[in-house]
Design an enzyme around this catalytic site. Structure first.
Site, PDB file in Angstrom:
ATOM      1  N   GLU A 131     -48.021 -38.848   6.990  1.00  0.00           N
ATOM      2  CA  GLU A 131     -47.183 -40.004   6.511  1.00  0.00           C
ATOM      3  C   GLU A 131     -45.851 -39.258   6.162  1.00  0.00           C
ATOM      4  O   GLU A 131     -45.415 -38.594   5.171  1.00  0.00           O
ATOM      5  CB  GLU A 131     -47.698 -40.338   5.167  1.00  0.00           C
ATOM      6  CG  GLU A 131     -49.106 -40.984   5.177  1.00  0.00           C
ATOM      7  CD  GLU A 131     -49.650 -41.237   3.659  1.00  0.00           C
ATOM      8  OE1 GLU A 131     -48.972 -40.677   2.657  1.00  0.00           O
ATOM      9  OE2 GLU A 131     -50.515 -42.101   3.438  1.00  0.00           O
ATOM     10  N   GLU A 133     -42.042 -39.252   5.523  1.00  0.00           N
ATOM     11  CA  GLU A 133     -41.069 -39.878   4.803  1.00  0.00           C
ATOM     12  C   GLU A 133     -39.694 -39.562   5.443  1.00  0.00           C
ATOM     13  O   GLU A 133     -39.524 -38.340   6.007  1.00  0.00           O
ATOM     14  CB  GLU A 133     -40.739 -39.620   3.513  1.00  0.00           C
ATOM     15  CG  GLU A 133     -42.246 -40.052   2.873  1.00  0.00           C
ATOM     16  CD  GLU A 133     -42.505 -39.542   1.054  1.00  0.00           C
ATOM     17  OE1 GLU A 133     -43.256 -40.101   0.379  1.00  0.00           O
ATOM     18  OE2 GLU A 133     -41.838 -38.302   1.027  1.00  0.00           O
ATOM     19  N   GLU A 213     -39.128 -46.062   0.022  1.00  0.00           N
ATOM     20  CA  GLU A 213     -39.635 -44.859  -0.764  1.00  0.00           C
ATOM     21  C   GLU A 213     -39.146 -44.665  -2.279  1.00  0.00           C
ATOM     22  O   GLU A 213     -37.973 -45.398  -2.458  1.00  0.00           O
ATOM     23  CB  GLU A 213     -39.734 -43.690   0.186  1.00  0.00           C
ATOM     24  CG  GLU A 213     -40.872 -43.391   0.601  1.00  0.00           C
ATOM     25  CD  GLU A 213     -42.200 -43.300  -0.435  1.00  0.00           C
ATOM     26  OE1 GLU A 213     -41.789 -42.832  -1.505  1.00  0.00           O
ATOM     27  OE2 GLU A 213     -43.152 -43.398   0.080  1.00  0.00           O
ATOM     28  N   GLU A 221     -40.427 -44.925   4.597  1.00  0.00           N
ATOM     29  CA  GLU A 221     -41.534 -44.703   5.165  1.00  0.00           C
ATOM     30  C   GLU A 221     -42.218 -45.758   6.038  1.00  0.00           C
ATOM     31  O   GLU A 221     -42.108 -46.917   5.479  1.00  0.00           O
ATOM     32  CB  GLU A 221     -42.520 -44.120   4.281  1.00  0.00           C
ATOM     33  CG  GLU A 221     -44.057 -43.527   4.842  1.00  0.00           C
ATOM     34  CD  GLU A 221     -45.069 -43.045   3.897  1.00  0.00           C
ATOM     35  OE1 GLU A 221     -46.185 -43.507   4.322  1.00  0.00           O
ATOM     36  OE2 GLU A 221     -44.524 -42.548   2.787  1.00  0.00           O
ATOM     37  N   HIS A 270     -47.411 -36.123   3.747  1.00  0.00           N
ATOM     38  CA  HIS A 270     -48.764 -35.897   3.407  1.00  0.00           C
ATOM     39  C   HIS A 270     -49.792 -36.204   4.520  1.00  0.00           C
ATOM     40  O   HIS A 270     -49.556 -37.197   5.421  1.00  0.00           O
ATOM     41  CB  HIS A 270     -48.986 -37.027   2.280  1.00  0.00           C
ATOM     42  CG  HIS A 270     -47.966 -37.046   1.045  1.00  0.00           C
ATOM     43  ND1 HIS A 270     -47.698 -38.178   0.435  1.00  0.00           N
ATOM     44  CD2 HIS A 270     -47.272 -36.192   0.712  1.00  0.00           C
ATOM     45  CE1 HIS A 270     -46.846 -37.911  -0.447  1.00  0.00           C
ATOM     46  NE2 HIS A 270     -46.643 -36.662  -0.357  1.00  0.00           N
ATOM     47  N   ARG A 340     -51.942 -37.429  -7.590  1.00  0.00           N
ATOM     48  CA  ARG A 340     -50.861 -36.894  -6.682  1.00  0.00           C
ATOM     49  C   ARG A 340     -50.222 -36.109  -7.381  1.00  0.00           C
ATOM     50  O   ARG A 340     -48.919 -35.417  -6.783  1.00  0.00           O
ATOM     51  CB  ARG A 340     -49.812 -38.225  -6.619  1.00  0.00           C
ATOM     52  CG  ARG A 340     -50.484 -39.261  -5.639  1.00  0.00           C
ATOM     53  CD  ARG A 340     -49.533 -40.650  -5.467  1.00  0.00           C
ATOM     54  NE  ARG A 340     -49.792 -41.236  -4.254  1.00  0.00           N
ATOM     55  CZ  ARG A 340     -50.769 -42.125  -4.274  1.00  0.00           C
ATOM     56  NH1 ARG A 340     -51.648 -42.195  -5.209  1.00  0.00           N
ATOM     57  NH2 ARG A 340     -51.192 -42.847  -3.084  1.00  0.00           N
ATOM     58  N   GLU A 359     -56.575 -35.514   1.731  1.00  0.00           N
ATOM     59  CA  GLU A 359     -55.020 -35.546   1.989  1.00  0.00           C
ATOM     60  C   GLU A 359     -54.352 -34.490   1.344  1.00  0.00           C
ATOM     61  O   GLU A 359     -54.594 -33.997   0.097  1.00  0.00           O
ATOM     62  CB  GLU A 359     -54.472 -36.785   1.305  1.00  0.00           C
ATOM     63  CG  GLU A 359     -52.884 -36.792   1.188  1.00  0.00           C
ATOM     64  CD  GLU A 359     -52.178 -37.772   0.318  1.00  0.00           C
ATOM     65  OE1 GLU A 359     -51.133 -38.235   0.463  1.00  0.00           O
ATOM     66  OE2 GLU A 359     -53.134 -38.097  -0.792  1.00  0.00           O
ATOM     67  N   ARG A 361     -51.017 -32.481   0.692  1.00  0.00           N
ATOM     68  CA  ARG A 361     -50.029 -32.977   0.046  1.00  0.00           C
ATOM     69  C   ARG A 361     -48.675 -32.072   0.247  1.00  0.00           C
ATOM     70  O   ARG A 361     -47.490 -32.464   0.171  1.00  0.00           O
ATOM     71  CB  ARG A 361     -50.015 -33.611  -0.983  1.00  0.00           C
ATOM     72  CG  ARG A 361     -50.819 -34.762  -1.243  1.00  0.00           C
ATOM     73  CD  ARG A 361     -51.110 -35.465  -2.644  1.00  0.00           C
ATOM     74  NE  ARG A 361     -49.926 -35.914  -3.388  1.00  0.00           N
ATOM     75  CZ  ARG A 361     -49.138 -36.986  -3.175  1.00  0.00           C
ATOM     76  NH1 ARG A 361     -49.974 -37.906  -2.315  1.00  0.00           N
ATOM     77  NH2 ARG A 361     -47.944 -37.522  -3.536  1.00  0.00           N
TER      78      ARG A 361
END
Length: 471
Positions: A131, A133, A213, A221, A270, A340, A359, A361
């Site tokens: 993912e 950004e 974002e 994103e 991530h 998170r 995940e 991060r």
């Protein structure tokens, strides 16, 4: 799936004259060579097309510069940004002297990681879902010269422009840390992101979504579906290529630099990951958060080797300006479901075993995806093979722990130099597998120290933008 014969037939049938051959260099930038169609035949998919490797960062000396790029027929698409019809093909690199795959080619290393997974018998497929950004800016100026050193970034969405005479200023600028999911007109990038997403789809990337974002100043994103390790890395390179070129078409510029703006969220990558075998997911089980023992051991490997991993997954000095407490980039090496603030998060994905994954991060998009995914897979496999216990999960907001509690939680390195030191002392999990070589690790550390860490010690901060803006 496409064969060389099918690619050549398409070139003939569609009268395509130009073939753009792309490959990735060590630090993660796409390089390319455009050839006329008569330069491509069936041997191009086995022996390769010759080129000079001496000018590629971290590769060959001038006295041994001849190399070949071998075309992958599964990676073809018509370039939407070229004036003349141009077929793009992604390549891996071979040594023409020996006919062997080049051990510093990131795509070759990624293939060795997949082969290693199969050889262990643990699984046959590693899925990755990055993912990444990014920021969309209206202007990006930076210089480091004998008489000046500065950077200047601007965006019509920047909160700092609330009082600017824009003739007229129409307001609706996201405040710091308030850019997540607002509708138009606060989100002014709906149409450009839609074009980015649909362009990616036309090139074969399995698209999912797009959104604004957290940060002010145009942070966004796009999302695409997870894929097998190499195809996910291929898709991420298309992702970056499309986003940058669509932005340019709109008179704007994009950066994947982790921390271009002071005082607001940075851009991470991530990375979701799981292992399958014979079409069955192996990370689902009856342990914590619905994970299997294998998944927990995989997490143990990631957490144990994280300081060294970050030298590859977070390979810029700017990466460590994003990895600070209080933002979405976790610095504490812990795991937790739906949390998170933990560096390893187990998404709350329901009861479907196919959706069970973890995940990581910490990574960001200055990383080379082929190297980053391969290194994470090696760390996870090391955890599985050695049954590395990840410890107890930390189901708390780590940013709100007391100093005494926080002192018990391991932390990520505070700089690229420290991450490189960790890699120097902990890379057996990469090299004993045959995926990475000692030559590659030594070359990576030397290159990063000489060309980035030491250069930035000699020059003021704006030099960082010269190094990383176009990541």
């Amino acid at each position: 799936m496409t064969t060389p014969q099918e690619v050549l037939k398409r070139i003939q049938d569609e009268k395509i004259e130009l073939i753009d051959l792309k490959f990735i260099d060590t630090v993660g930038t796409w390089q390319h060579l455009t050839v006329y169609q008569n330069q491509i035949d069936e041997t191009s998919f086995t022996d390769g097309v010759p080129f000079d490797g001496s000018s590629i960062r971290g590769w060959k000396a001038i006295n041994e510069s001849d190399m070949t790029m071998v075309l992958d027929p599964n990676t073809t698409w018509i370039d939407p940004f070229a004036k003349e019809p141009t077929l793009s093909i992604t390549c891996s690199i071979k040594e023409p002297r020996t006919g062997e795959w080049y051990n510093r080619c990131p795509r070759v290393i990624a293939q060795k990681a997949v082969d290693y997974l199969v050889s262990t018998g643990i699984g046959d497929t590693a899925f990755f879902g990055p993912e990444a950004e990014f920021f969309i800016f209206d202007s990006a100026r930076f210089a480091q010269n004998a008489n000046e050193g500065y950077y200047f970034l601007d965006s019509v969405e920047g909160a700092w422009n609330s009082g600017k005479d824009e003739g007229p200023n129409l307001a609706y600028k996201p405040r710091f840390k308030e850019g997540y999911f607002p509708v138009a007109p606060t989100d002014s990038f709906q149409d450009i992101r839609t074009e980015m997403l649909l362009t990616m789809a036309k090139l074969g990337v399995p698209i999912e979504k797009h959104h604004h974002e957290v940060a002010t100043g145009g942070q966004c994103e796009l999302g695409f579906r997870f894929g097998k390790l190499i195809e996910a890395a291929d898709w991420l390179m298309i992702y970056k290529y499309v986003i940058k070129n669509v932005a340019k078409k709109y008179g704007q510029t994009v950066t994947f630099m982790p921390k271009p703006l002071f005082g607001d969220n940075g851009s991470g990558m991530h990375t979701h990951q799981s292992i399958w075998k014979d079409g069955k997911p192996l990370f689902a089980g009856d342990k914590y958060a619905g994970l299997s023992d294998m998944a927990l051991y995989y997490i143990g490997g990631i957490l144990k080797h994280a300081p060294a991993l970050l030298a590859i997954t977070n390979p810029s000095t700017n990466s460590y300006k994003r990895l600070v407490p209080g933002y979405e980039a976790p610095v504490n090496l812990a795991y937790s479901q739906g949390n998170r603030s933990a560096s390893v998060r187990i998404p709350l994905s329901g009861t479907n075993p196919k959706a069970k994954r973890l995940e990581f991060r910490c990574p960001d998009a200055t990383s080379n995806p082929y190297l980053a995914f391969a290194a994470m897979l090696c760390a996870g496999i090391d955890g599985i093979k050695n049954k590395i216990d990840p410890g107890e999960p930390l189901d708390k907001n780590i940013y709100e722990l007391s100093p005494e509690e926080l002192a018990k939680v391991p932390s990520t390195p505070g700089s690229l130099e420290l991450a490189l030191e960790a890699l120097e002392h902990d890379h057996t999990f990469l090299t004993s597998t045959g995926v990475f070589t000692e030559d590659f690790i030594e070359n990576w550390i030397d290159y990063k120290l000489a060309n980035e860490v030491k250069q930035l010690q000699l020059r003021p901060h704006p030099y960082e933008f010269l190094l990383y803006y176009d990541a």
